[in-house]
Design a protein around this motif. Structure first.
Motif, mmCIF file in Angstrom:
data_model
loop_
_atom_site.group_PDB
_atom_site.id
_atom_site.type_symbol
_atom_site.label_atom_id
_atom_site.label_comp_id
_atom_site.label_asym_id
_atom_site.label_seq_id
_atom_site.Cartn_x
_atom_site.Cartn_y
_atom_site.Cartn_z
ATOM 1 N N LEU A 71 0.821 -1.210 0.000
ATOM 2 C CA LEU A 71 0.000 0.000 0.000
ATOM 3 C C LEU A 71 0.859 1.267 0.000
ATOM 4 O O LEU A 71 0.529 2.252 -0.660
ATOM 5 N N TYR A 72 1.976 1.244 0.701
ATOM 6 C CA TYR A 72 2.780 2.451 0.856
ATOM 7 C C TYR A 72 3.557 2.767 -0.419
ATOM 8 O O TYR A 72 3.802 3.938 -0.735
ATOM 9 N N HIS A 73 3.921 1.750 -1.173
ATOM 10 C CA HIS A 73 4.505 1.998 -2.481
ATOM 11 C C HIS A 73 3.466 2.620 -3.426
ATOM 12 O O HIS A 73 3.789 3.500 -4.222
ATOM 13 N N LEU A 74 2.237 2.146 -3.331
ATOM 14 C CA LEU A 74 1.173 2.718 -4.161
ATOM 15 C C LEU A 74 0.974 4.195 -3.820
ATOM 16 O O LEU A 74 0.858 5.039 -4.726
ATOM 17 N N MET A 75 0.940 4.535 -2.540
ATOM 18 C CA MET A 75 0.750 5.929 -2.162
ATOM 19 C C MET A 75 1.918 6.795 -2.638
ATOM 20 O O MET A 75 1.729 7.960 -3.008
ATOM 21 N N GLU A 76 3.129 6.246 -2.661
ATOM 22 C CA GLU A 76 4.274 6.989 -3.194
ATOM 23 C C GLU A 76 4.098 7.260 -4.687
ATOM 24 O O GLU A 76 4.513 8.304 -5.191
ATOM 25 N N LYS A 77 3.491 6.309 -5.399
ATOM 26 C CA LYS A 77 3.227 6.514 -6.826
ATOM 27 C C LYS A 77 2.130 7.551 -7.049
ATOM 28 O O LYS A 77 2.162 8.326 -8.012
ATOM 29 N N ALA A 84 -11.724 0.587 -5.339
ATOM 30 C CA ALA A 84 -11.183 1.943 -5.213
ATOM 31 C C ALA A 84 -10.053 2.204 -6.200
ATOM 32 O O ALA A 84 -9.955 3.295 -6.768
ATOM 33 N N ALA A 85 -9.173 1.233 -6.440
ATOM 34 C CA ALA A 85 -8.051 1.441 -7.354
ATOM 35 C C ALA A 85 -8.544 1.763 -8.759
ATOM 36 O O ALA A 85 -8.017 2.658 -9.431
ATOM 37 N N THR A 86 -9.589 1.065 -9.214
ATOM 38 C CA THR A 86 -10.151 1.326 -10.545
ATOM 39 C C THR A 86 -10.762 2.714 -10.604
ATOM 40 O O THR A 86 -10.601 3.444 -11.603
ATOM 41 N N ARG A 87 -11.444 3.127 -9.549
ATOM 42 C CA ARG A 87 -12.068 4.450 -9.530
ATOM 43 C C ARG A 87 -11.018 5.565 -9.505
ATOM 44 O O ARG A 87 -11.208 6.616 -10.139
ATOM 45 N N ILE A 88 -9.928 5.348 -8.793
ATOM 46 C CA ILE A 88 -8.863 6.353 -8.771
ATOM 47 C C ILE A 88 -8.243 6.477 -10.164
ATOM 48 O O ILE A 88 -7.948 7.586 -10.631
ATOM 49 N N ARG A 89 -8.094 5.346 -10.835
ATOM 50 C CA ARG A 89 -7.541 5.404 -12.187
ATOM 51 C C ARG A 89 -8.470 6.199 -13.121
ATOM 52 O O ARG A 89 -8.022 7.006 -13.940
ATOM 53 N N MET A 90 -9.769 5.977 -12.988
ATOM 54 C CA MET A 90 -10.724 6.721 -13.810
ATOM 55 C C MET A 90 -10.669 8.217 -13.483
ATOM 56 O O MET A 90 -10.750 9.060 -14.379
ATOM 57 N N GLU A 91 -10.506 8.529 -12.222
ATOM 58 C CA GLU A 91 -10.399 9.933 -11.818
ATOM 59 C C GLU A 91 -9.182 10.592 -12.451
ATOM 60 O O GLU A 91 -9.246 11.739 -12.918
ATOM 61 N N LEU A 92 -8.071 9.868 -12.470
ATOM 62 C CA LEU A 92 -6.864 10.402 -13.091
ATOM 63 C C LEU A 92 -7.054 10.578 -14.598
ATOM 64 O O LEU A 92 -6.619 11.578 -15.183
ATOM 65 N N MET A 98 -1.374 5.991 -13.560
ATOM 66 C CA MET A 98 -2.415 5.235 -14.274
ATOM 67 C C MET A 98 -1.885 3.875 -14.730
ATOM 68 O O MET A 98 -2.577 2.858 -14.616
ATOM 69 N N THR A 99 -0.657 3.860 -15.250
ATOM 70 C CA THR A 99 -0.053 2.594 -15.690
ATOM 71 C C THR A 99 0.115 1.636 -14.519
ATOM 72 O O THR A 99 -0.169 0.441 -14.628
ATOM 73 N N TYR A 100 0.583 2.158 -13.406
ATOM 74 C CA TYR A 100 0.797 1.351 -12.204
ATOM 75 C C TYR A 100 -0.521 0.746 -11.717
ATOM 76 O O TYR A 100 -0.600 -0.447 -11.398
ATOM 77 N N LEU A 101 -1.581 1.562 -11.680
ATOM 78 C CA LEU A 101 -2.889 1.084 -11.236
ATOM 79 C C LEU A 101 -3.450 0.038 -12.194
ATOM 80 O O LEU A 101 -4.024 -0.975 -11.766
ATOM 81 N N MET A 125 -4.768 -4.871 -5.674
ATOM 82 C CA MET A 125 -4.976 -3.641 -4.909
ATOM 83 C C MET A 125 -6.297 -3.642 -4.177
ATOM 84 O O MET A 125 -6.880 -2.591 -3.906
ATOM 85 N N ASN A 126 -6.759 -4.818 -3.820
ATOM 86 C CA ASN A 126 -8.009 -4.937 -3.071
ATOM 87 C C ASN A 126 -7.674 -4.901 -1.581
ATOM 88 O O ASN A 126 -7.703 -5.922 -0.886
ATOM 89 N N TYR A 127 -7.349 -3.730 -1.090
ATOM 90 C CA TYR A 127 -6.937 -3.576 0.311
ATOM 91 C C TYR A 127 -8.103 -3.763 1.273
ATOM 92 O O TYR A 127 -7.909 -4.189 2.415
ATOM 93 N N ALA A 128 -9.309 -3.460 0.817
ATOM 94 C CA ALA A 128 -10.480 -3.670 1.673
ATOM 95 C C ALA A 128 -10.651 -5.151 1.988
ATOM 96 O O ALA A 128 -10.936 -5.529 3.133
ATOM 97 N N ARG A 129 -10.466 -5.983 0.990
ATOM 98 C CA ARG A 129 -10.562 -7.429 1.229
ATOM 99 C C ARG A 129 -9.443 -7.904 2.155
ATOM 100 O O ARG A 129 -9.670 -8.718 3.068
ATOM 101 N N ALA A 130 -8.243 -7.399 1.927
ATOM 102 C CA ALA A 130 -7.118 -7.793 2.775
ATOM 103 C C ALA A 130 -7.373 -7.422 4.232
ATOM 104 O O ALA A 130 -7.099 -8.206 5.148
ATOM 105 N N ARG A 131 -7.924 -6.231 4.464
ATOM 106 C CA ARG A 131 -8.246 -5.826 5.839
ATOM 107 C C ARG A 131 -9.303 -6.735 6.436
ATOM 108 O O ARG A 131 -9.221 -7.128 7.609
ATOM 109 N N ARG A 132 -10.304 -7.072 5.638
ATOM 110 C CA ARG A 132 -11.380 -7.938 6.137
ATOM 111 C C ARG A 132 -10.851 -9.322 6.526
ATOM 112 O O ARG A 132 -11.316 -9.924 7.513
ATOM 113 N N LEU A 133 -9.874 -9.806 5.783
ATOM 114 C CA LEU A 133 -9.304 -11.131 6.060
ATOM 115 C C LEU A 133 -8.173 -11.082 7.087
ATOM 116 O O LEU A 133 -7.625 -12.132 7.448
#
Length: 480
Positions: free
Chosen positions: A328-334, A364-372, A392-395, A405-413
């Motif tokens: 997640l933290y590498h993604l936020m750096e990107k 969320a990752a797909t929606r952020i890409r669309m926003e960009l 956008m390429t990274y996402l 990038m399904n962090y919500a699922r990872a948190r749930r599990l």
């Protein structure tokens, strides 16, 4: 003053004399502390420690002398050996060296000067001596100091402790002796260690990570054309940085907190697929011991790391328990440079909203890409970079098909979200030891240090070194 009497075997005369001298030293010390005056107790500690070391050396000498076998012929590993002489040699203990006279033997029918005709002695074989006279625990302690820091640091530390009174070259030599044994036996060694590993009862997931780190390597440098200078080095070398690899297998509890990490290293041009196969084998063993744990591949976005892991960790082998996640933290750096391009005044607010969405919404990752994409700033250039396009390429690479990038699922599990364990391993395994000022390494010697250091950082040092040195012990029996 009461007197004490005891029977002392002749073989322990040296020990008894050392004990008697220690008691006399204690009496003098106690007598000199009367009158209420201040006492330089550091000097007292030094004297007592030196007396203890003398008694320790005398004890070792008595035992080692009893390990000798002085007969015309002996049997070692089913082979007959003939006595060729006797001589004294030093054996190195934690308290210093002792000299022991022992018999030497050569394999029957073998000629001197050949590998088969190498002379051996019963004392070294029976005690499992490392190299030229280094007793097992002494070698273990010196190797531990050698993997922690430089030979100069090891020598200085030993002087302060009053143990291992040996030179820096000795520390370096013994460290590499033990390291070479560990590298040679690493496959069998790691199999035994993982089979004996006890999975924590509260373990609910295991994460697997790979990363890279640069290390300074010594490589031959081509000679310049023409006649060399008078003072030119005979073997010119260059200091070049090459990429080494770190791997980690970390057990986590139900909240994703790390319980224990097993660390692995691979030098540049090393067996990287072999490292990956080791990760696969160890994870398979851990899962067999605790079937309820989930497996998570957790790395930054480097395509080569994911390609390597995906080739070994397959659905066919691990089934639905296998998950993948980009740190997640590498993604936020990107995303941070892209947020600057979108609106430099609200960067923190934008990043905070994106992170909150990533943690709570599966898409969320797909929606952020669309926003960009909708921002229309994909090709805005900052310096030599296009931050929005890069984000956008990274996402797209890691969320569209791979679903990493399904962090919500990872948190749930209850799965971890960051690859901090492998990041820390890059620093502790390689950088703290190998990237000293002016340091440069050859592949073999660096591999010795990395192998030993990985065992120490994984809390496997004791059993690993015991398994490594055990084959050095051999029975020696008089021939019939």
């Amino acid at each position: 003053m009461p007197k004490r009497e005891m029977d002392v075997p002749e073989v322990l005369n040296g020990v008894w004399e050392s004990m008697a001298a220690t008691l006399e030293e204690l009496k003098r010390t106690i007598t000199g502390t009367g009158g209420g005056k201040a006492v330089d107790y550091g000097a007292v500690e030094d004297r007592i420690a030196e007396r203890a070391r003398r008694m320790e050396r005398a004890s070792h000498q008595a035992i080692l002398e009893e390990l000798d076998i002085d007969v015309p012929a002996v049997v070692i590993g089913g082979e007959r050996y003939i006595r060729v002489g006797r001589c004294e040699a030093p054996y190195h203990t934690l308290a210093g060296s002792v000299s022991v006279e022992r018999s030497l033997y050569r394999r029957a029918g073998a000629r001197g000067g050949t590998p088969e005709g190498r002379v051996v002695d019963p004392v070294s074989l029976r005690a499992g001596v490392v190299g030229d006279g280094w007793l097992p625990h002494t070698a273990r302690a010196m190797a531990h100091a050698g993997q922690q820091g430089t030979s100069r640091e090891a020598e200085t530390r030993a002087q302060e402790w009053g143990r291992l009174p040996y030179s820096r070259s000795s520390f370096e030599r013994v460290t590499h002796l033990v390291g070479a044994l560990t590298v040679a036996a690493h496959q069998d060694l790691e199999d035994v260690l993982i089979d004996a590993y006890e999975v924590p009862e509260d373990a609910r997931s295991v994460s697997v990570s790979l990363d890279r780190v640069s290390v300074p390597m010594e490589e031959p440098r081509p000679r310049p054309v023409g006649r060399p200078r008078k003072d030119a080095p005979k073997r010119p070398v260059a200091r070049n940085f090459r990429m080494a690899y770190c791997g980690t297998v970390t057990l986590h509890d139900e909240h994703g907190a790390a319980l224990h990490t097993i660390r692995y290293g691979c030098m540049p041009e090393g067996d990287l697929p072999g490292l990956r196969n080791r990760l696969v084998a160890d994870v398979a063993t851990l899962v067999s011991k605790q079937p309820r744990v989930r497996i998570q591949l957790l790395c930054d976005g480097a395509p080569e790391m994911w390609s390597l892991l995906d080739d070994g960790f397959t659905r066919e082998k691990f089934g639905d328990r296998l998950h993948e996640l980009v740190d997640l933290y590498h993604l936020m750096e990107k995303l941070a440079p892209a947020a600057h391009v979108l609106d430099g005044d609200t960067v923190a607010k934008t990043l905070g909203a994106w992170k909150l969405a990533l943690l709570n919404r599966p898409q969320a990752a797909t929606r952020i890409r669309m926003e960009l994409e909708l921002s229309g700033k994909e090709h805005v250039t900052v310096g030599k970079e296009q931050p929005v396009h890069a984000a956008m390429t990274y996402l797209t690479r890691h969320s569209a098909d791979a679903d990493r990038m399904n962090y919500a699922r990872a948190r749930r599990l209850g799965l971890p979200l960051g690859s901090g364990n492998v990041e820390a391993t890059c620093k502790s395994l390689f950088e703290q030891r190998l990237k000293r000022c002016g340091a440069r390494w050859k592949t073999d010697t660096a591999e010795h240090i990395v192998s030993l250091r990985a065992l120490a950082l994984s809390d496997r040092w004791g059993p690993a070194i015991q398994l490594t040195l055990r084959p050095l012990r051999k029975a020696v029996r008089p021939a019939a």
